[in-house]
Design an enzyme around this catalytic site. Structure first.
Site, PDB file in Angstrom:
ATOM      1  N   PHE A   8       8.665   4.348  -2.335  1.00 58.11           N
ATOM      2  CA  PHE A   8       9.093   3.387  -1.012  1.00 58.11           C
ATOM      3  C   PHE A   8       8.934   2.157  -1.676  1.00 58.11           C
ATOM      4  CE2 PHE A   8       8.076   7.065   1.739  1.00 58.11           C
ATOM      5  CZ  PHE A   8       9.030   6.820   2.844  1.00 58.11           C
ATOM      6  N   ASP A   9      10.305   1.301  -1.532  1.00 60.13           N
ATOM      7  CA  ASP A   9      10.035  -0.290  -1.711  1.00 60.13           C
ATOM      8  C   ASP A   9       9.036  -0.446  -0.405  1.00 60.13           C
ATOM      9  OD1 ASP A   9      10.775  -2.888  -2.247  1.00 60.13           O
ATOM     10  OD2 ASP A   9      12.223  -2.783  -0.448  1.00 60.13           O
ATOM     11  N   ALA A  10       8.588  -1.782  -0.458  1.00 59.49           N
ATOM     12  CA  ALA A  10       7.723  -2.336   0.172  1.00 59.49           C
ATOM     13  C   ALA A  10       8.474  -3.467   1.443  1.00 59.49           C
ATOM     14  CB  ALA A  10       6.529  -3.258  -0.055  1.00 59.49           C
TER      15      ALA A  10
END
Length: 237
Positions: A8-10
């Site tokens: 996941f990107d943040a």
């Protein structure tokens, strides 16, 4: 294809970065006795976005970015500060590290995926002390096997070096079992496509894809992830 590792990107994928940024910037301006007007806020956001694009392209270092955004802002608007730009930057980063508001559905989908046995990690461009602080303060704390921050790796998405680092940390050998989920075409999707892993473009506002990239999946809400990771079904393509 069933995926087992989800990267996941943040920011703007799981975390509401605009809220964190706005709160931190307003607090910093107030601390310096400067006006938190719309003009100042918009100028900062424009300068910051440009610098992060330069960082992705490798034309500026992270250390320079941290102070350069404020130096450019104060010069552009002719603002006089009480503190040196380095101190202003550190104050801002401390405030930014407190911003842990989540995107709608982020807690629910991460909790559900973790309980279902998926291995979740974060892979994000950013400053380590800021990102780790925000994650630790959030309801997502403890859900991720690894938190990969570009500052640690020496590379930033979309560079393959950050993915090499992540795969080594996670002991991944089969790329077909990995998917990256993120909102950015230029860093998340471009990085994943170039590295040869599945990509899921989180595009809640339905923005047009003008870059000619072909993500594996496109979704409007985070809740859609659970169905597609198991089935491999393309939802919005």
């Amino acid at each position: 294809m069933t995926y087992t590792h989800l990267l996941f990107d943040a920011d703007d994928t799981l975390f509401d970065y605009p809220k964190a940024e706005s709160s931190a910037l307003l607090g910093t301006l107030e601390y310096e006795g400067l006006p938190g007007t719309v003009e100042v806020m918009e100028a900062y956001q424009s300068i910051n976005q440009q610098l992060w694009r330069e960082f992705e392209q490798g034309t500026i270092t992270l250390a320079s970015l941290r102070t350069e955004r404020f130096a450019r802002l104060f010069t552009q608007l002719g603002l006089k500060t009480r503190s040196e730009v380095e101190l202003i930057s550190e104050y801002y980063l401390d405030r930014l590290g407190e911003g842990h508001e989540l995107i709608d559905g982020a807690y629910e989908i991460c909790s559900s995926l973790m309980e279902a046995g998926y291995r979740l990690s974060i892979i994000t461009n950013g400053i380590k002390k800021v990102q780790t602080s925000r994650i630790a303060k959030s309801a997502l704390n403890g859900m991720f096997e690894q938190i990969i921050v570009s500052e640690d790796t020496g590379y930033q998405k979309p560079h393959p070096g950050i993915f090499d680092y992540a795969f080594n940390k996670l002991g991944i050998t089969d790329k077909s079992r990995v998917m990256i989920i993120g909102d950015s075409l230029t860093s998340d999707m471009q990085g994943g496509i170039s590295y040869g892993i599945a990509t899921c473009w989180f595009n809640p506002q339905g923005k047009p894809n003008t870059l000619g990239l072909q993500p594996t999946y496109e979704i409007r809400s985070l809740a859609e992830i659970k169905a597609l990771v198991a089935s491999g079904r393309k939802l919005f393509m």
